[in-house]
Design a protein around this motif. Sequence first.
Motif, PDB file in Angstrom:
ATOM      1  N   SER A  28       0.830  -1.192   0.000  1.00 52.96           N
ATOM      2  CA  SER A  28       0.000   0.000   0.000  1.00 52.96           C
ATOM      3  C   SER A  28       0.865   1.242   0.000  1.00 52.96           C
ATOM      4  CB  SER A  28      -0.919  -0.015   1.219  1.00 52.96           C
ATOM      5  OG  SER A  28      -0.135  -0.051   2.398  1.00 52.96           O
ATOM      6  N   SER A  29       2.037   1.141  -0.580  1.00 53.16           N
ATOM      7  CA  SER A  29       2.949   2.263  -0.457  1.00 53.16           C
ATOM      8  C   SER A  29       3.825   2.400  -1.682  1.00 53.16           C
ATOM      9  CB  SER A  29       3.828   2.061   0.773  1.00 53.16           C
ATOM     10  OG  SER A  29       4.663   0.929   0.563  1.00 53.16           O
ATOM     11  N   MET A  30       4.802   3.263  -1.514  1.00 56.66           N
ATOM     12  CA  MET A  30       5.796   3.464  -2.545  1.00 56.66           C
ATOM     13  C   MET A  30       6.538   2.160  -2.809  1.00 56.66           C
ATOM     14  SD  MET A  30       8.832   6.316  -3.006  1.00 56.66           S
ATOM     15  CE  MET A  30       8.715   6.808  -1.352  1.00 56.66           C
ATOM     16  N   SER A  32       5.393  -0.856  -2.825  1.00 55.57           N
ATOM     17  CA  SER A  32       4.580  -1.675  -3.720  1.00 55.57           C
ATOM     18  C   SER A  32       4.728  -1.193  -5.163  1.00 55.57           C
ATOM     19  CB  SER A  32       3.123  -1.633  -3.292  1.00 55.57           C
ATOM     20  OG  SER A  32       2.333  -2.412  -4.141  1.00 55.57           O
ATOM     21  N   ALA A 138      -3.584   1.074  -1.883  1.00 58.89           N
ATOM     22  CA  ALA A 138      -2.379   1.878  -2.123  1.00 58.89           C
ATOM     23  C   ALA A 138      -2.733   3.342  -2.331  1.00 58.89           C
ATOM     24  CB  ALA A 138      -1.636   1.362  -3.342  1.00 58.89           C
ATOM     25  N   SER A 139      -1.831   4.196  -1.922  1.00 55.95           N
ATOM     26  CA  SER A 139      -1.943   5.617  -2.225  1.00 55.95           C
ATOM     27  C   SER A 139      -1.459   5.803  -3.658  1.00 55.95           C
ATOM     28  CB  SER A 139      -1.052   6.421  -1.272  1.00 55.95           C
ATOM     29  OG  SER A 139      -0.720   7.675  -1.837  1.00 55.95           O
ATOM     30  N   ALA A 142       1.944   7.751  -3.822  1.00 58.03           N
ATOM     31  CA  ALA A 142       3.106   6.996  -3.330  1.00 58.03           C
ATOM     32  C   ALA A 142       3.415   5.820  -4.240  1.00 58.03           C
ATOM     33  CB  ALA A 142       2.849   6.512  -1.902  1.00 58.03           C
ATOM     34  N   TYR A 143       2.382   5.099  -4.659  1.00 60.75           N
ATOM     35  CA  TYR A 143       2.564   3.962  -5.553  1.00 60.75           C
ATOM     36  C   TYR A 143       3.171   4.431  -6.874  1.00 60.75           C
ATOM     37  CZ  TYR A 143       1.369  -0.176  -8.346  1.00 60.75           C
ATOM     38  OH  TYR A 143       1.403  -1.283  -9.160  1.00 60.75           O
TER      39      TYR A 143
END
Length: 194
Positions: A28-30, A32, A138-139, A142-143
């Motif tokens: 769920s983030s950068m 990923s 995920a954002s 950021a993703y």
Amino acid sequence: MKRSFFLAAALTVAAMPAMAHTGIGTGSSMASGFTHPIGGLDHILAMVAVGILAAQQGGKSLWLIPASFVAMMVFGGALGLNGVAVPMVEIGIVGSIIVLGAVIALGRQFPPAAAMVLVGFLAIFHGHAHGTEMPMDASGLAYGLGFVIATALLHGAGVGASLLARKLDKDITPIALRASGSAIAVMGAVLFVL
């Protein structure tokens, strides 16, 4: 002749450490977004090929070609994220490997604008895949930043390996780059058949 073979092999192997898109775990983030492009041989081959093409073209193309890919990949990602359909994405991704490999294998100089349009068009397919495969939790920002950074690093690997090869043996490098392009195109054809 041995040197050119080993140089071509080294450039090709630099693009090979792939792990398949496993879908194991959640992200769920950068991180990923960062792992998505390096999680599949298809993306690695295409993105390293963009770097090799940029180095092969030289001059301003060293940064213009990768920047065009990244910009249009972001555009494709936005399309995928917003549910806009792009036809034949998987064929476009595998086709991009074959096309980029063939262009490198030809070893011709192209006007920077033509190379930018080519890689930009192909990048839309990769970006769309990133956007549609983004985990629900995920954002987007950021993703997206993660997959942009990973893509830029893969482009840098292609540019760096090519420039290093040129530094090691300026006379053999064009042959080695063309051989790596051929190997990339063949790998794309194999992925197409699989």
